[in-house]
Write a protein that holds these residues in place. Structure first.
Motif, mmCIF file in Angstrom:
data_model
loop_
_atom_site.group_PDB
_atom_site.id
_atom_site.type_symbol
_atom_site.label_atom_id
_atom_site.label_comp_id
_atom_site.label_asym_id
_atom_site.label_seq_id
_atom_site.Cartn_x
_atom_site.Cartn_y
_atom_site.Cartn_z
ATOM 1 N N TYR A 194 49.686 91.129 -65.410
ATOM 2 C CA TYR A 194 48.779 90.006 -65.321
ATOM 3 C C TYR A 194 49.017 88.871 -65.023
ATOM 4 C CZ TYR A 194 44.196 87.642 -65.556
ATOM 5 O OH TYR A 194 43.148 86.652 -65.224
ATOM 6 N N LYS A 195 50.079 88.359 -65.565
ATOM 7 C CA LYS A 195 50.637 86.935 -65.304
ATOM 8 C C LYS A 195 51.038 86.446 -64.044
ATOM 9 C CE LYS A 195 55.327 88.123 -67.227
ATOM 10 N NZ LYS A 195 54.770 89.159 -67.778
ATOM 11 N N ILE A 196 51.138 87.668 -63.044
ATOM 12 C CA ILE A 196 51.634 87.566 -61.472
ATOM 13 C C ILE A 196 50.359 87.265 -60.823
ATOM 14 C CG2 ILE A 196 52.848 88.394 -59.689
ATOM 15 C CD1 ILE A 196 54.600 87.749 -62.058
ATOM 16 N N TYR A 197 49.258 88.117 -61.282
ATOM 17 C CA TYR A 197 47.849 87.961 -60.590
ATOM 18 C C TYR A 197 47.322 86.633 -61.028
ATOM 19 C CZ TYR A 197 47.610 92.907 -60.199
ATOM 20 O OH TYR A 197 47.823 94.475 -59.854
ATOM 21 N N GLU A 198 47.684 86.092 -62.271
ATOM 22 C CA GLU A 198 47.053 84.710 -62.599
ATOM 23 C C GLU A 198 47.935 83.504 -61.870
ATOM 24 O OE1 GLU A 198 45.998 83.270 -66.602
ATOM 25 O OE2 GLU A 198 47.930 82.824 -66.445
ATOM 26 N N ALA A 199 49.199 83.830 -61.557
ATOM 27 C CA ALA A 199 50.081 82.782 -60.949
ATOM 28 C C ALA A 199 49.543 82.795 -59.377
ATOM 29 C CB ALA A 199 51.454 83.092 -61.107
ATOM 30 N N ALA A 200 49.544 83.765 -58.893
ATOM 31 C CA ALA A 200 49.132 83.930 -57.630
ATOM 32 C C ALA A 200 47.760 83.446 -57.237
ATOM 33 C CB ALA A 200 49.233 85.475 -56.868
ATOM 34 N N GLY A 201 46.961 83.662 -58.175
ATOM 35 C CA GLY A 201 45.518 83.243 -58.075
ATOM 36 C C GLY A 201 45.532 81.850 -57.908
ATOM 37 N N PHE A 202 46.308 81.034 -58.928
ATOM 38 C CA PHE A 202 46.364 79.740 -58.838
ATOM 39 C C PHE A 202 47.288 79.235 -57.656
ATOM 40 C CE2 PHE A 202 45.380 79.834 -63.591
ATOM 41 C CZ PHE A 202 44.336 78.910 -63.515
ATOM 42 N N GLY A 203 47.522 80.126 -56.692
ATOM 43 C CA GLY A 203 48.464 79.602 -55.601
ATOM 44 C C GLY A 203 49.849 79.383 -55.699
ATOM 45 N N LEU A 204 50.328 79.888 -56.891
ATOM 46 C CA LEU A 204 51.700 79.613 -57.193
ATOM 47 C C LEU A 204 52.672 80.895 -56.928
ATOM 48 C CD1 LEU A 204 53.315 77.138 -58.426
ATOM 49 C CD2 LEU A 204 53.219 78.457 -60.407
ATOM 50 N N PRO A 205 53.477 80.785 -55.677
ATOM 51 C CA PRO A 205 54.547 81.773 -55.291
ATOM 52 C C PRO A 205 55.226 82.477 -56.454
ATOM 53 C CG PRO A 205 54.465 80.027 -53.616
ATOM 54 C CD PRO A 205 53.726 79.763 -54.870
ATOM 55 N N CYS A 206 55.650 83.460 -56.304
ATOM 56 C CA CYS A 206 56.375 84.002 -57.573
ATOM 57 C C CYS A 206 57.757 84.500 -57.284
ATOM 58 C CB CYS A 206 55.693 84.999 -58.290
ATOM 59 S SG CYS A 206 53.969 84.684 -58.866
ATOM 60 N N VAL A 207 58.757 84.723 -58.146
ATOM 61 C CA VAL A 207 59.874 85.311 -58.097
ATOM 62 C C VAL A 207 60.038 86.462 -59.274
ATOM 63 C CG1 VAL A 207 62.380 85.313 -58.203
ATOM 64 C CG2 VAL A 207 61.160 83.492 -56.894
ATOM 65 N N VAL A 208 60.155 87.576 -58.856
ATOM 66 C CA VAL A 208 59.874 88.638 -60.073
ATOM 67 C C VAL A 208 61.129 89.517 -59.944
ATOM 68 C CG1 VAL A 208 57.356 88.371 -59.924
ATOM 69 C CG2 VAL A 208 58.476 90.303 -58.581
ATOM 70 N N THR A 209 61.280 90.511 -60.747
ATOM 71 C CA THR A 209 62.136 91.902 -60.893
ATOM 72 C C THR A 209 61.407 92.864 -59.982
ATOM 73 O OG1 THR A 209 60.956 92.401 -62.831
ATOM 74 C CG2 THR A 209 63.468 91.357 -62.778
ATOM 75 N N PRO A 210 62.263 93.696 -59.187
ATOM 76 C CA PRO A 210 61.548 94.825 -58.549
ATOM 77 C C PRO A 210 60.651 95.708 -59.222
ATOM 78 C CG PRO A 210 64.091 94.620 -58.046
ATOM 79 C CD PRO A 210 63.807 93.574 -59.118
ATOM 80 N N LEU A 211 60.849 95.558 -60.530
ATOM 81 C CA LEU A 211 60.084 96.531 -61.642
ATOM 82 C C LEU A 211 58.792 95.815 -61.446
ATOM 83 C CD1 LEU A 211 59.513 98.305 -63.832
ATOM 84 C CD2 LEU A 211 59.980 96.459 -65.344
ATOM 85 N N LEU A 212 58.407 94.748 -61.662
ATOM 86 C CA LEU A 212 57.027 94.149 -61.391
ATOM 87 C C LEU A 212 56.416 94.281 -60.056
ATOM 88 C CD1 LEU A 212 57.296 90.911 -63.711
ATOM 89 C CD2 LEU A 212 57.046 93.345 -64.152
ATOM 90 N N ALA A 213 57.344 94.019 -59.026
ATOM 91 C CA ALA A 213 56.914 94.424 -57.775
ATOM 92 C C ALA A 213 56.199 95.713 -57.326
ATOM 93 C CB ALA A 213 58.033 93.909 -56.869
ATOM 94 N N ALA A 214 57.059 96.784 -57.872
ATOM 95 C CA ALA A 214 56.504 97.976 -57.729
ATOM 96 C C ALA A 214 55.136 98.084 -58.618
ATOM 97 C CB ALA A 214 57.367 98.942 -58.334
#
Length: 988
Positions: A902-922
């Motif tokens: 959810y933290k990625i949804y939240e960050a993206a929702g606030f308009g903040l681009p993300c760097v993540v692991t492939p695990l989370l991207a999948a």
């Protein structure tokens, strides 16, 4: 280089770790066979015997190394010894094991490393120490460092001095080495810490005592730490292993994973700081909060934790450590008198200042207040009304032939419509007299012996205006003794009218959610004026009073309107304050009941029969189906870890037209503001309930629920036997939230996923539907052959980008909850600090500051992270908007996880681009380079951070694409509709 035991133990060995001791005297005393062979021979004969023969017999060379323990705890090493790769376990420890393997049951190498950040092997090597145990024996045992959760060197030193042992005897070898050397010597075993009582242990565990007497164990503490049934023995009278495991079943998986030997180890290392309950009759939170001395001693570092304080100080000084079963009830006669005295004390104020209810234009609310004497009470009520609501009040004051200063009330209260009667009409007829003069759209019946709670009138008006079918709104009424008069009221089928939860505390969970009711008392009853006038006001058959308000509410319901109880509307009531005696009031009630029963026979036929089994169904009107929502705790959004999604689910179930009751199976140790502020007003939040109370709760509500929604698979395993015991057959929705076995498969190298998955979902076959959070995990469930419906319920997040542009931002952001020591979020932060940060420094030179925020459970160590330069630790914040608006990008270096982040949804929702692991991207189903950037190794992750941090065009594109993805696929209305579909399918 490795040093075999036969070399390192020789007197001329150039390597002398503190653990490389061969203690001749101890060895010969400990082993009779060696003593017999070496009798009369030089001292070196004992060492020779050990190296030639003793190693094969499982002998230990000194009290600071336990050969049998070492081999039993490390079967792989034992196998190497059996094959001849090493002459003994001690030989292995000398060559390799000293760099990370625990050598004794009273020293934990991993704990020593976790507690002290300077205990890395690199630092130890630089200082000439041969592993952590060498450091502990040389200096750590004298520095108050903890090598084991049951050994406190200074505590033991004090006990030894009290026993007559000299400082020289203790301080020479050190308290730890001294204690080990004394074991098996025939003297009394001294306590090694406040957390273990050897005398109590052997007295209350006769089996352990017998084993010690037979020589199988040298001491009570050895038995406790090495016996094969770690859950079967309590270490002190104030801790119950059985209770703690039942009370906090969340630690079971940690014990199974080998993180703890038993529940007590978890308690001493972490649970005591979290104020977890060690036994049924000890409440550490109460103990701390009730005693200023405890708080002061903890703050000053006098003791480590509240449990230690209780055992060291509180028990000796008879300090209360649990609340009384029932707080002493206040004498209502006394509290009524206090209410009156307060009212009298204010009279001088009104004499000089008065009250002004004047207004211009159209009034918002007409208030009908009937007074018969009791001038001081009336003035206090009116003052409370004026303070409570600043809007235009049309005050209609009916003086019912008063003979006290109420006759002169117009002198002190301005702007009121004052109606006088030459005779006492009684409340009912006087109220009808006032009704004719009401012109506001809302009409409030208000007793003259109340004090309104904060915002009561405004809250009631908001509720009344929230839906056209609401005809009346009632209040939570608290008597002068601090207990409830009513939280809405019930009318039974034989005509009895009762205040729900009378005599319960106002914070009782059942009193704190909005619901439709049979009626609310006219102590405070806000109605639609036109509707009441159309019904002719109160029925004068009930003159002079009582049951007229129940009758009015029933007629409102008969006209198609709802009567709503709203706990946000509160007041204190001096019950029977205007009646000559309570006996007179009770007689009038009995008369009113007879009239009501004759008048409303048809209505009563559809009501419940009186009885405790019908209390829950009868407290709410309407035919809403009821859902019991079971979660680890009350799903507060700030807790993260799937609780945000659970919070959204509760909102969606309520929006679908269900009555939701939230049961926190692990309890809810949070403030009331949070508990009642984050869930819909109509949801019953069962504060105070937990797994221990669940059997009784289910038995009491066996026929109440139409459906059970169980969040997280492990909770189904726990509640299923209790559901069967209570004979509850309502359909179950199992919401997996995340598949734990999928996460653990990523975390552990040697892991049998098939076996773990089967164990995780062993109970899932009873569910009517199993929910996965994404298609990936739904596929795992479907492929398993689970013979139930499998559906996907994703995550909701509405885009709400913060305004700052690329150039106005700086720094990195990480947000994530840390609930336990093996948390994926904590692992992610450690990976960043230890491996990604150095690579990022090499690439960028000056590394952007990383801001970290999120809930951290008490007792979880953040050593090496929170204080690291380049990291700003914000902790738990109610509002993260500022951090999201200031940071340039969000990072999530998560190496093992399940579900969706959810933290990625939240960050993206606030308009903040993300760097993540492939695990989370999948897990998200988002593409590297389109909605985010991804990398799997430390240098690659650092390169992606540097790339995105410097490239405004890429930053802008990722921000735009992620926001668009959220807007398309995670709309709240779609999520709510999906929950509604799931509920409809399960209910058929």
């Amino acid at each position: 280089m490795p040093f075999p035991a036969h070399e390192i133990l020789r007197p001329d060995s150039p390597v002398k770790p503190a653990w490389s001791l061969f203690d001749t005297g101890w060895y010969l005393h400990r082993y009779a066979d060696a003593r017999a062979v070496c009798a009369g021979k030089p001292a070196e004969a004992a060492l020779d015997y050990y190296l030639r023969i003793g190693v094969r017999l499982g002998h230990s060379p000194s009290p600071v190394f336990d050969e049998l323990y070492y081999l039993a705890e490390n079967p792989d090493i034992a196998e190497l010894v059996r094959r001849g790769a090493y002459s003994s376990g001690f030989d292995h420890f000398c060559q390799h094991g000293h760099r990370g393997v625990s050598p004794h049951w009273l020293f934990n190498d991993a704990l020593y490393a976790d507690l002290y950040e300077d205990m890395t092997l690199e630092i130890l090597d630089a200082h000439g120490c041969y592993g952590r145990y060498d450091h502990y024996l040389r200096s750590g045992q004298r520095e108050r460092r903890m090598g084991h959760f049951l050994f406190d060197g200074m505590f033991y030193r004090e006990r030894a001095l009290e026993a007559g042992i000299t400082e020289r005897e203790i301080d020479g070898p050190g308290p730890y080495a001294h204690f080990l050397a004394t074991l098996g010597g025939g003297g009394d075993e001294l306590a090694t810490s406040t957390y273990f009582d050897p005398a109590w242990y052997v007295e209350h565990h006769p089996g352990a005592k017998a084993e010690i007497l037979r020589g199988r164990y040298s001491a009570a503490i050895q038995h406790y730490l090495t016996n094969t049934a770690p859950e079967a023995f309590d270490p002190v009278p104030q801790f119950s292993e059985r209770f703690y495991r039942r009370r906090y079943p969340d630690i079971a998986s940690a014990i199974e994973a080998g993180l703890y030997r038993n529940a007590y180890q978890q308690f001493v290392q972490y649970g005591c700081f979290e104020l977890r309950q060690p036994s049924p009759d000890i409440d550490l939170a109460y103990y701390r909060d009730m005693h200023e001395r405890v708080r002061n001693d903890l703050n000053a570092g006098v003791v480590r934790d509240a449990f230690a304080h209780l055992r060291l100080i509180g028990l000796k000084e008879d300090m209360a450590y649990c609340p009384p079963e029932a707080p002493p009830a206040l004498d209502e006669a006394g509290t009524r008198e206090a209410f009156l005295k307060k009212a009298r004390a204010d009279l001088a104020i009104f004499a000089r200042q008065g009250l002004d209810f004047g207004f211009g234009g159209v009034p918002e609310v007409s208030v009908i207040l009937v007074a018969h004497n009791r001038f001081e009470l009336t003035m206090r009520t009116l003052a409370s009304l004026r303070r409570n609501f600043a809007g235009a009040i049309e005050l209609i004051l009916v003086d019912n032939a008063s003979t006290d200063d109420t006759r002169r009330i117009g002198t002190y209260v301005r702007g009121t419509r004052l109606l006088r009667s030459e005779q006492n009409l009684g409340f009912l007829r006087a109220a009808n007299l006032g009704l004719a003069h009401a012109t506001a759209p809302a009409l409030l019946y208000l007793n003259n012996d109340v004090e309104l709670g904060f915002g009561a009138v405004a809250s009631a008006l908001r509720r009344l205006n929230s839906a056209g079918e609401i005809g009346a709104v009632g209040a939570k009424i608290v008597r002068s003794n601090g207990l409830l008069q009513e939280a809405g009221s019930i009318i039974w089928n034989e005509g009895t009218a009762v205040g729900y939860l009378r005599d319960a505390p106002p914070l009782t969970p059942e009193a704190n959610f909005v619901r439709d009711v049979d009626y609310c008392s006219a102590v405070f009853l806000l109605c639609r004026t036109a509707l009441v006038k159309g019904l002719g006001g109160f029925d004068e058959d009930f003159t002079p009073a009582y049951y007229e308000d129940a009758d009015l509410c029933v007629r409102l319901i008969g006209a198609g309107y709802r009567v709503v109880y709203d706990p946000a509307v509160t007041l204190e009531h001096m019950e029977f304050g205007s009646a000559p005696t309570t006996e007179v009031s009770m007689a009038l009630m009995r008369r009113g009941r007879r009239i009501f029963r004759d008048k409303h026979k048809a209505f009563l036929q559809s009501q419940y029969a009186p009885g405790p089994q019908n209390l829950i169904p009868a407290r709410s009107r309407g035919q809403k189906p009821r859902v019991l929502f079971i979660e680890d705790t009350v799903p507060l959004r700030r807790l993260g870890s799937g609780f945000v999604r659970s919070n959204d689910i509760v909102h969606a179930i309520e929006a679908a037209g269900y009555e939701v009751h939230v049961f926190p199976i692990n309890g809810a140790p949070y403030d009331y503001m949070s508990l009642y502020g984050e869930l819909p007003e109509t949801v019953e939040v069962l504060v105070g309930q937990d797994f221990m109370t669940l059997p009784d709760f289910l038995a009491e509500r066996r026929e109440v629920y139409d459906l059970l929604w169980v969040a997280r698979t492990h909770n189904l395993d726990r509640v299923l036997p209790l559901l069967e015991q209570a004979k509850i057959s309502a359909p179950i929705i199992l919401d997996t939230e995340a598949i734990a076995s999928a996460r653990d498969a990523l975390r552990f190298q040697a892991f049998d996923f098939t076996e773990a998955f089967a164990a995780e979902f062993a109970s899932a076959g009873v569910a009517a539907m199993v929910l996965a959070v994404n298609e990936r995990e739904a596929g795992l469930l479907a492929a398993s052959g689970l013979a139930v419906n499998v559906a996907v319920l994703g995550t909701v997040r509405r885009p709400a980008p913060t305004p700052r542009g690329f150039a106005e931002r700086g720094g990195l952001l990480f947000v994530g909850a840390v609930h336990q020591a093996d948390s994926p979020n904590l692992d992610a932060l450690r990976w960043y600090v230890e491996e990604i940060y150095p690579a990022l420094a090499e690439i960028m030179g000056e590394v952007p500051v990383l801001h970290v925020a999120g809930h951290v459970a008490r007792g979880v160590g953040l050593e090496g992270i929170a204080e690291r330069p380049g990291i700003v630790w914000h902790g738990e914040l109610d509002d993260l908007t500022r951090l999201y608006d200031e940071a340039r990008l969000f990072i999530a270096p998560t190496r093992f996880a399940a579900g969706t982040p959810y933290k990625i949804y939240e960050a993206a929702g606030f308009g903040l681009p993300c760097v993540v692991t492939p695990l989370l991207a999948a897990q998200l189903g988002w593409a590297d380079g389109r909605e985010l950037l991804a990398a799997n190794d430390p240098r690659g992750f650092a390169q992606q951070i540097a790339r995105l941090y410097r490239d405004e065009a890429l930053w802008t594109a990722l921000r735009h694409n992620a926001l668009a993805k959220l807007a398309r696929e995670h709309r709240p209305e779609d999520f709510a509709a999906r929950v509604g579909e799931i509920l409809a399918v399960v209910r058929g």
